[in-house]
Design a protein around this motif. Sequence first.
Motif, PDB file in Angstrom:
ATOM      1  N   GLN A   1      -3.846  12.635 -12.031  1.00  0.00           N
ATOM      2  CA  GLN A   1      -4.056  11.640 -13.076  1.00  0.00           C
ATOM      3  C   GLN A   1      -3.061  10.479 -12.972  1.00  0.00           C
ATOM      4  O   GLN A   1      -3.415   9.330 -13.230  1.00  0.00           O
ATOM      5  CB  GLN A   1      -3.954  12.289 -14.453  1.00  0.00           C
ATOM      6  N   ALA A   2      -1.822  10.795 -12.619  1.00  0.00           N
ATOM      7  CA  ALA A   2      -0.816   9.736 -12.499  1.00  0.00           C
ATOM      8  C   ALA A   2      -1.232   8.714 -11.455  1.00  0.00           C
ATOM      9  O   ALA A   2      -1.131   7.494 -11.674  1.00  0.00           O
ATOM     10  CB  ALA A   2       0.535  10.345 -12.153  1.00  0.00           C
ATOM     11  N   VAL A   3      -1.704   9.185 -10.301  1.00  0.00           N
ATOM     12  CA  VAL A   3      -2.122   8.256  -9.252  1.00  0.00           C
ATOM     13  C   VAL A   3      -3.355   7.475  -9.678  1.00  0.00           C
ATOM     14  O   VAL A   3      -3.433   6.256  -9.465  1.00  0.00           O
ATOM     15  CB  VAL A   3      -2.403   9.019  -7.943  1.00  0.00           C
ATOM     16  N   GLU A   4      -4.341   8.144 -10.287  1.00  0.00           N
ATOM     17  CA  GLU A   4      -5.559   7.452 -10.716  1.00  0.00           C
ATOM     18  C   GLU A   4      -5.225   6.319 -11.684  1.00  0.00           C
ATOM     19  O   GLU A   4      -5.783   5.219 -11.598  1.00  0.00           O
ATOM     20  CB  GLU A   4      -6.519   8.440 -11.383  1.00  0.00           C
ATOM     21  N   ARG A   5      -4.302   6.577 -12.589  1.00  0.00           N
ATOM     22  CA  ARG A   5      -3.918   5.529 -13.541  1.00  0.00           C
ATOM     23  C   ARG A   5      -3.198   4.377 -12.842  1.00  0.00           C
ATOM     24  O   ARG A   5      -3.398   3.205 -13.175  1.00  0.00           O
ATOM     25  CB  ARG A   5      -3.028   6.113 -14.635  1.00  0.00           C
TER      26      ARG A   5
ATOM     27  N   ASP B   1       0.829  -1.210   0.000  1.00  0.00           N
ATOM     28  CA  ASP B   1       0.000   0.000   0.000  1.00  0.00           C
ATOM     29  C   ASP B   1       0.860   1.255   0.000  1.00  0.00           C
ATOM     30  O   ASP B   1       0.514   2.273   0.606  1.00  0.00           O
ATOM     31  CB  ASP B   1      -0.958   0.005   1.191  1.00  0.00           C
ATOM     32  N   ILE B   2       2.002   1.157  -0.701  1.00  0.00           N
ATOM     33  CA  ILE B   2       2.914   2.293  -0.859  1.00  0.00           C
ATOM     34  C   ILE B   2       3.219   2.474  -2.344  1.00  0.00           C
ATOM     35  O   ILE B   2       3.439   1.507  -3.075  1.00  0.00           O
ATOM     36  CB  ILE B   2       4.228   2.065  -0.079  1.00  0.00           C
ATOM     37  N   LEU B   3       3.202   3.722  -2.800  1.00  0.00           N
ATOM     38  CA  LEU B   3       3.605   4.064  -4.163  1.00  0.00           C
ATOM     39  C   LEU B   3       4.941   4.788  -4.103  1.00  0.00           C
ATOM     40  O   LEU B   3       5.124   5.686  -3.274  1.00  0.00           O
ATOM     41  CB  LEU B   3       2.561   4.971  -4.832  1.00  0.00           C
TER      42      LEU B   3
ATOM     43  N   VAL C   1      -3.497   3.421  -9.708  1.00  0.00           N
ATOM     44  CA  VAL C   1      -4.462   2.656  -8.922  1.00  0.00           C
ATOM     45  C   VAL C   1      -5.251   1.706  -9.827  1.00  0.00           C
ATOM     46  O   VAL C   1      -5.511   0.553  -9.470  1.00  0.00           O
ATOM     47  CB  VAL C   1      -5.411   3.603  -8.159  1.00  0.00           C
ATOM     48  N   ALA C   2      -5.604   2.196 -11.022  1.00  0.00           N
ATOM     49  CA  ALA C   2      -6.315   1.340 -11.977  1.00  0.00           C
ATOM     50  C   ALA C   2      -5.448   0.168 -12.409  1.00  0.00           C
ATOM     51  O   ALA C   2      -5.932  -0.963 -12.547  1.00  0.00           O
ATOM     52  CB  ALA C   2      -6.744   2.168 -13.191  1.00  0.00           C
ATOM     53  N   ARG C   3      -4.153   0.421 -12.620  1.00  0.00           N
ATOM     54  CA  ARG C   3      -3.239  -0.658 -13.006  1.00  0.00           C
ATOM     55  C   ARG C   3      -3.144  -1.701 -11.894  1.00  0.00           C
ATOM     56  O   ARG C   3      -3.142  -2.906 -12.156  1.00  0.00           O
ATOM     57  CB  ARG C   3      -1.855  -0.085 -13.304  1.00  0.00           C
ATOM     58  N   LEU C   4      -3.075  -1.243 -10.655  1.00  0.00           N
ATOM     59  CA  LEU C   4      -2.983  -2.172  -9.534  1.00  0.00           C
ATOM     60  C   LEU C   4      -4.267  -2.989  -9.370  1.00  0.00           C
ATOM     61  O   LEU C   4      -4.245  -4.076  -8.789  1.00  0.00           O
ATOM     62  CB  LEU C   4      -2.675  -1.406  -8.243  1.00  0.00           C
TER      63      LEU C   4
ATOM     64  N   THR D   1      -6.359   9.299  -0.703  1.00  0.00           N
ATOM     65  CA  THR D   1      -7.790   9.030  -0.901  1.00  0.00           C
ATOM     66  C   THR D   1      -8.038   7.591  -1.346  1.00  0.00           C
ATOM     67  O   THR D   1      -9.152   7.087  -1.209  1.00  0.00           O
ATOM     68  CB  THR D   1      -8.396   9.992  -1.942  1.00  0.00           C
ATOM     69  N   HIS D   2      -6.999   6.940  -1.875  1.00  0.00           N
ATOM     70  CA  HIS D   2      -7.114   5.549  -2.304  1.00  0.00           C
ATOM     71  C   HIS D   2      -6.463   4.582  -1.309  1.00  0.00           C
ATOM     72  O   HIS D   2      -6.327   3.389  -1.599  1.00  0.00           O
ATOM     73  CB  HIS D   2      -6.475   5.365  -3.675  1.00  0.00           C
ATOM     74  N   GLY D   3      -6.042   5.104  -0.156  1.00  0.00           N
ATOM     75  CA  GLY D   3      -5.462   4.244   0.869  1.00  0.00           C
ATOM     76  C   GLY D   3      -3.994   3.926   0.694  1.00  0.00           C
ATOM     77  O   GLY D   3      -3.500   2.971   1.291  1.00  0.00           O
ATOM     78  N   TYR D   4      -3.285   4.733  -0.102  1.00  0.00           N
ATOM     79  CA  TYR D   4      -1.854   4.512  -0.330  1.00  0.00           C
ATOM     80  C   TYR D   4      -1.023   5.619   0.311  1.00  0.00           C
ATOM     81  O   TYR D   4      -1.431   6.791   0.338  1.00  0.00           O
ATOM     82  CB  TYR D   4      -1.531   4.483  -1.831  1.00  0.00           C
TER      83      TYR D   4
END
Length: 357
Positions: free
Chosen positions: A306-310, A60-62, A312-315, A90-93
């Motif tokens: 946008q970078a984070v949203e993408r 849960d770390i980026l 999170v979608a990949r994960l 906001t996504h728990g990371y």
Amino acid sequence: MVTLADVARHAGVSASTVSYVLSGKRSISGPTRERIQHSIDALGYRPHAGARALASSRTDILALMMPLRTGLYVPVMMEIAMAVTTTARTHGYDVLLLTGEEGPEAVRRVEGSAVADAMIVMDVGLDDPRIPCLQAAERPAVLIGLPAETAEAADTTGLDCVDLDFEAAGARCVEHLAALGHTGIAVLGEPPAVYERGTGFATRTLTGLRTAAARHGVGLLHRPVDGTYAAVAAAVTRVFEERPGTTALVVQNEAAVEPLLALLRHQGRAVPEDVSVVAICPDQVAVHASVPLTAVSVPAQEMGRQAVERLVARLAGQAPRGTELIAPRLTARASTGPAAPARPASPPEGRRGHDGR
């Protein structure tokens, strides 16, 4: 030792496709799966047991790779980093910030350890040595930047890219000034070190400036410049000596904005009556300048979000969506106006600036 990247090359697919076949996280067509299995058998590839275990674990770390290199304007970088951090939460990371200039080694370190689930990479070069490592990595990655002079030339197979369309931003600056009748434009660019290491956004902006200038019949002079008053003064003095017909300046160097405006006041050159100025910078820099600047906004927060949203979608198992370039937005403010007749290289003695000195 045979790597996952070797298998991908042998099978003619992306590294992420091989990873999906090995992990079973996504459905892959039968022929593709068979081709990959054939390559695995032919090359004798054996996934490392530790790597398999790490791939199934979550931290849960980026990891945010933001190398603090010479010539970078740190406030903009930090604004992007803050957007990455707040969106990730906001996504728990949580976000691990990596500021060293390790290049591919930093990618390998993240990939080969349990330090993070995925990577966001900043300060992307046109020929960035991190790209092959990222494409071969099992952990997903998103670039804030584009590793090519134009989007059409970018080979980012298996990766997501988010950035301002800097080529279009440069063109938009020229179009705005050309519409006001300016035919001689000088560009005060990023510090020389930024161009020397092939940083993508700076080169793409210059491509857009030059293309638009040629299209509109505008003379264009480009000068890389450090953000100090002395460096700006030397560059601007040379510009007016070499091109006395210059009536407009484009600035892509946030640190040079206030030194430039102070220098023009000192020379008695009124903005925009004598010289128009357009900047490519964040809105807060343009709005709070001593002369509110006509500017193409650098959407730092949007890029980070946008970078984070993408990622999170990949994960979550979604496929890469490729390159997304944000369309430039130019806001006209007090620093641009119709072109005035060119002035002499040196202002007449005794001419006073707007501050009365």
